[in-house]
Design a protein around this motif. Structure first.
Motif, PDB file in Angstrom:
ATOM      1  N   ALA A   6     -61.364 -43.809  -4.478  1.00  0.00           N
ATOM      2  CA  ALA A   6     -61.804 -45.091  -4.151  1.00  0.00           C
ATOM      3  C   ALA A   6     -61.030 -45.319  -2.551  1.00  0.00           C
ATOM      4  O   ALA A   6     -61.560 -46.340  -1.710  1.00  0.00           O
ATOM      5  CB  ALA A   6     -61.045 -46.091  -5.118  1.00  0.00           C
ATOM      6  N   GLY A  10     -62.556 -46.415   1.059  1.00  0.00           N
ATOM      7  CA  GLY A  10     -61.899 -47.494   1.372  1.00  0.00           C
ATOM      8  C   GLY A  10     -61.488 -47.416   2.941  1.00  0.00           C
ATOM      9  O   GLY A  10     -61.675 -48.053   3.775  1.00  0.00           O
ATOM     10  N   GLN A  11     -61.011 -45.964   3.057  1.00  0.00           N
ATOM     11  CA  GLN A  11     -60.442 -45.522   4.174  1.00  0.00           C
ATOM     12  C   GLN A  11     -61.841 -45.545   5.143  1.00  0.00           C
ATOM     13  O   GLN A  11     -61.570 -46.035   6.301  1.00  0.00           O
ATOM     14  CB  GLN A  11     -59.901 -44.358   4.157  1.00  0.00           C
ATOM     15  CG  GLN A  11     -59.570 -43.636   5.619  1.00  0.00           C
ATOM     16  CD  GLN A  11     -58.884 -42.332   5.429  1.00  0.00           C
ATOM     17  OE1 GLN A  11     -58.496 -42.106   4.474  1.00  0.00           O
ATOM     18  NE2 GLN A  11     -58.977 -41.457   6.507  1.00  0.00           N
ATOM     19  N   VAL A  14     -63.206 -49.192   6.101  1.00  0.00           N
ATOM     20  CA  VAL A  14     -62.533 -50.016   7.147  1.00  0.00           C
ATOM     21  C   VAL A  14     -62.790 -49.394   8.435  1.00  0.00           C
ATOM     22  O   VAL A  14     -62.651 -50.281   9.411  1.00  0.00           O
ATOM     23  CB  VAL A  14     -60.917 -49.749   6.694  1.00  0.00           C
ATOM     24  CG1 VAL A  14     -60.079 -50.252   7.669  1.00  0.00           C
ATOM     25  CG2 VAL A  14     -60.613 -50.633   5.268  1.00  0.00           C
ATOM     26  N   MET A 306     -67.517 -51.615   3.930  1.00  0.00           N
ATOM     27  CA  MET A 306     -67.048 -51.252   2.866  1.00  0.00           C
ATOM     28  C   MET A 306     -67.990 -50.985   1.961  1.00  0.00           C
ATOM     29  O   MET A 306     -68.104 -50.090   1.100  1.00  0.00           O
ATOM     30  CB  MET A 306     -66.021 -52.447   2.286  1.00  0.00           C
ATOM     31  CG  MET A 306     -64.757 -52.520   2.968  1.00  0.00           C
ATOM     32  SD  MET A 306     -63.486 -50.975   3.035  1.00  0.00           S
ATOM     33  CE  MET A 306     -62.987 -51.213   1.091  1.00  0.00           C
ATOM     34  N   PHE A 310     -68.907 -47.312  -0.197  1.00  0.00           N
ATOM     35  CA  PHE A 310     -69.161 -47.444  -1.732  1.00  0.00           C
ATOM     36  C   PHE A 310     -70.572 -46.946  -2.061  1.00  0.00           C
ATOM     37  O   PHE A 310     -70.905 -46.493  -3.071  1.00  0.00           O
ATOM     38  CB  PHE A 310     -68.464 -48.648  -2.284  1.00  0.00           C
ATOM     39  CG  PHE A 310     -67.033 -48.502  -2.317  1.00  0.00           C
ATOM     40  CD1 PHE A 310     -66.423 -47.955  -3.572  1.00  0.00           C
ATOM     41  CD2 PHE A 310     -66.288 -49.286  -1.238  1.00  0.00           C
ATOM     42  CE1 PHE A 310     -64.886 -47.869  -3.552  1.00  0.00           C
ATOM     43  CE2 PHE A 310     -64.761 -49.320  -1.219  1.00  0.00           C
ATOM     44  CZ  PHE A 310     -64.227 -48.611  -2.345  1.00  0.00           C
TER      45      PHE A 310
END
Length: 345
Positions: A6, A10-11, A14, A306, A310
């Motif tokens: 996760a 997320g990295q 962003v 984001m 994902f």
């Protein structure tokens, strides 16, 4: 999915969101000042990345001849316009400086060993080559029809985008390219390793966003562009040239697009036609902001990044569909809550 995955996703989200935020701000800036949806913005991203890659390969790109040709056409149009208004010595000097700048770049690129100069110099040379194409593009394609309906401006913008894609294929070929990272170090944050290039993207994006905010809030030229965005007719009556405003916004958009391309080139392989999808995701962020609000657009663009990151984990085959489906509820909401008025009003 565990915590480490996760955090990695997320990295990536962003990082991509920071680039989309920059493009979203550029789209809103150009649209509010000129009423033009800058479809070719993504080409500045890919041209910046591919030009930087060609420099690192030691190959002078033929894009310099494109700049020289466009500058010649720009100068010819300005000189022709002076026939009706009378010759202006200052404008003739500006035309000469533009032509001298483009010719000087051609000479400079043939005299340098491009793969031996520092990476910062390669990036600077890429900027010097590509950013002037923005205002020249506005002068040639949009300034003569600046007062046209938005639909006409959109059609011309699409035509310029298609032409630039063809030019990209001709100059860079169908093969993708990736550049060397700015630094090879990594930062350990618990179980996650943050790549230095990711930090560069986030840091430079924040600097550019803050710089744009300060430029529009604190400088005279920034306030002039804001005035043009709020009331074009009122700004014109106060002596603010709409032609200058259009060229300035296109120059800023080109600068941001090229900077974005240089930043993401070490992270992902880019092709001559990759720019449209990248700018389209920035456009989703701009739509979330209603093509008006810069902060909401930036937040929306990060959210797009984001969701994309994902989606690659849960449904990689449908990640593009999921991202672009986000635009539908915002369009419906904007349509139901906004008051419809005629463009002339």
């Amino acid at each position: 999915m565990n915590l480490q995955i996760a955090i990695l996703l997320g990295q990536d989200g962003v990082t991509n969101g920071a680039i989309y935020a920059l493009l979203a701000l550029s789209i809103i800036l150009v649209f509010t000042v000129t009423r033009i949806l800058l479809i070719p913005l993504g080409e500045f991203v890919t041209f910046g990345a591919l030009t930087m890659a060609s420099f690192q390969a030691g190959e002078p790109t033929a894009l310099m001849w494109v700049l020289l040709g466009l500058t010649l056409l720009d100068g010819t149009l300005d000189a022709w316009a002076m026939r009706e208004r009378g010759f202006d010595t200052r404008k003739l000097q500006i035309i000469g400086l533009k032509l001298g700048y483009a010719a000087g770049l051609v000479i400079l690129m043939h005299s340098l060993t491009l793969d031996q100069i520092p990476m910062f110099a390669q990036a600077l040379l890429t900027m010097l080559l590509l950013v002037p194409i923005g205002p020249v593009m506005y002068r040639i394609f949009f300034q003569p029809i600046a007062s046209a309906q938005p639909l006409v401006l959109l059609i011309v913008s699409i035509a310029v985008h298609v032409a630039m894609v063809g030019v990209g294929l001709l100059l860079f070929g169908p093969e993708g390219a990736r550049t060397q990272p700015f630094t090879d170090t990594a930062l350990s944050l618990g179980p996650v390793m943050l790549k230095s290039q990711t930090l560069w993207v986030i840091l430079v994006s924040i600097i550019l966003i803050v710089s744009l905010f300060l430029a529009f809030e604190r400088t005279l030229y920034g306030k002039a562009l804001r005035a043009t965005a709020v009331n074009r007719m009122g700004a014109r009556l106060m002596g603010i040239s709409p032609d200058f405003a259009g060229k300035a916004t296109f120059a800023l958009a080109a600068f941001i697009g090229v900077s974005s391309g240089i930043l993401i080139a070490p992270i992902t392989t880019l092709y001559f036609d990759s720019g449209f999808i990248i700018s389209l995701k920035g456009f989703v962020g701009a739509i979330i902001g209603g093509l008006v609000s810069y902060p909401v657009a930036a937040i929306g663009a990060v959210a797009v990044g984001m969701v994309e990151a994902f989606s690659m984990f849960w449904a990689s085959a449908y990640k593009e569909i999921i991202v672009f489906t986000l635009i539908i509820p915002f369009l419906l909401w904007r349509s139901l809550t906004s008051h419809h008025v005629e463009d002339d009003e």
